[in-house]
Design an enzyme around this catalytic site. Structure first.
Site, PDB file in Angstrom:
ATOM      1  N   LYS A   1      -7.389   0.465   5.749  1.00  0.00           N
ATOM      2  CA  LYS A   1      -7.336   2.044   4.451  1.00  0.00           C
ATOM      3  C   LYS A   1      -6.294   1.955   4.125  1.00  0.00           C
ATOM      4  O   LYS A   1      -5.648   2.399   4.441  1.00  0.00           O
ATOM      5  CB  LYS A   1      -8.386   2.248   5.225  1.00  0.00           C
TER       6      LYS A   1
ATOM      7  N   THR B   1     -13.548  -0.821   7.924  1.00  0.00           N
ATOM      8  CA  THR B   1     -12.325   0.443   6.959  1.00  0.00           C
ATOM      9  C   THR B   1     -12.576   2.446   7.496  1.00  0.00           C
ATOM     10  O   THR B   1     -11.705   2.692   7.441  1.00  0.00           O
ATOM     11  CB  THR B   1     -11.667  -0.036   5.462  1.00  0.00           C
ATOM     12  N   ASP B   2     -13.434   1.879   7.024  1.00  0.00           N
ATOM     13  CA  ASP B   2     -13.790   3.996   7.083  1.00  0.00           C
ATOM     14  C   ASP B   2     -13.882   4.267   8.880  1.00  0.00           C
ATOM     15  O   ASP B   2     -13.445   5.492   8.914  1.00  0.00           O
ATOM     16  CB  ASP B   2     -15.768   3.809   7.008  1.00  0.00           C
TER      17      ASP B   2
ATOM     18  N   GLN C   1      27.560  -1.504  -6.802  1.00  0.00           N
ATOM     19  CA  GLN C   1      27.438  -2.106  -5.369  1.00  0.00           C
ATOM     20  C   GLN C   1      28.070  -1.152  -4.637  1.00  0.00           C
ATOM     21  O   GLN C   1      27.929  -2.116  -2.980  1.00  0.00           O
ATOM     22  CB  GLN C   1      27.661  -3.292  -6.154  1.00  0.00           C
TER      23      GLN C   1
ATOM     24  N   HIS D   1      21.429   6.465 -15.554  1.00  0.00           N
ATOM     25  CA  HIS D   1      22.917   6.335 -17.080  1.00  0.00           C
ATOM     26  C   HIS D   1      22.571   7.975 -17.344  1.00  0.00           C
ATOM     27  O   HIS D   1      21.697   8.442 -17.601  1.00  0.00           O
ATOM     28  CB  HIS D   1      22.704   5.870 -17.871  1.00  0.00           C
TER      29      HIS D   1
END
Length: 291
Positions: free
Chosen positions: A12, A57-58, A218, A246
């Site tokens: 779910k 899933t319920d 980086q 930017h």
């Protein structure tokens, strides 16, 4: 050629749960989004449509709400571990549980009044196997940081398509998406101070960003991950995704005006995206932790 069932899971998604804890006139608020994925003996349901191994899933959704009532929601990592262990421990057909939680931040404005914080979200992903093994990855999303100076970018490759000019003083801005893996959380989860760990990791990320004279994003990424690992022994690996937000100087010459790094256009797209992992060289294998 034989066709077979590969890795699979079900669950779910997007279970929104808000838990209000009433401490007299003072209320405490937890606002979360929970996702559950379960896997195990699911061959029959995929091949034949037999649902005997399937926890609906319920039911998973209802478990989240019931556990929020019964146990409250403290640190989201603890809540995720509680759910994952329940699903693998209560259902013989469920061998592995993945529980992801996002926590939305609210700032207190009174005993029972709150203002939703602008962007930043706390996260975690927990994996738990029925045999008892757990991994915990904590994180944050959409932490917006900016240095108005102390950033350069030059000495890069220039080819026939390069128009970018080298910069020795630029704005560096990003929206931090960070995740970090706990070394020993699985064995000591309920006595483990996930809240303090989160605050300290966040502090390290911010301080490293602010304190690094950056020659590239980086370099800043590595400094942020290195600071976390140097300061927090409970963390063995940090993964960062840093979009380069930017800021371009506006050309004011047509108006007879100089622009000495004062007026910028903040572009939202396209943007550079810098991603990287910083970890201890002896960090235990991650397995499915980052999935």
């Amino acid at each position: 050629m034989t066709v077979v069932l590969g890795p699979n899971r079900y669950g779910k998604a997007e279970i929104r749960v808000v838990r209000v804890t009433r401490d007299g006139d003072v209320h405490h608020l937890k606002d979360c989004n929970v996702g559950i994925s379960l896997s195990g003996d699911m061959t029959d349901v995929h091949l034949n449509g037999g649902n005997a191994a399937v926890l609906p899933t319920d039911s998973q959704k209802n478990t989240v709400y019931a556990f929020a009532k019964k146990y409250g929601i403290g640190q989201i990592e603890e809540f995720a571990l509680l759910l994952a262990r329940h699903f693998t421990g209560s259902q013989p057909t469920i061998h592995h549980a993945r529980v992801a939680v996002q926590e939305y931040s609210w700032e207190r404005q009174g005993p029972h009044s709150f203002v939703r914080s602008a962007t930043e979200t706390r996260t975690c992903v927990v994996h738990h196997d029925r045999d008892g093994g757990s991994t915990v990855v904590s994180g944050l999303q959409d932490l917006v940081l900016l240095n108005s100076t102390g950033s350069e970018f030059h000495g890069f490759i220039e080819d026939e398509y390069t128009t970018l000019r080298p910069a020795t003083d630029r704005v560096l801005a990003t929206t931090v998406n960070a995740r970090w893996r706990h070394t020993a959380a699985s064995d000591h989860a309920m006595s483990y101070d996930f809240g303090k760990s989160y605050e300290e990791v966040r502090r390290c990320l911010v301080e490293a960003f602010a304190g690094t004279h950056s020659l590239s994003l980086q370099q800043t990424l590595y400094a942020m991950g290195e600071r976390v690992l140097a300061a927090r022994e409970e963390i063995c690996e940090v993964r960062l995704a840093l979009p380069n937000k930017h800021h371009f100087l506006v050309d004011l010459a047509p108006f007879g005006l100089d622009n000495d790094n004062e007026v910028y256009f903040a572009a939202d797209r396209p943007y550079g995206l810098i991603e990287g992992t910083v970890l201890h060289d002896d960090a235990p294998a991650a397995g499915p932790a980052w999935d």
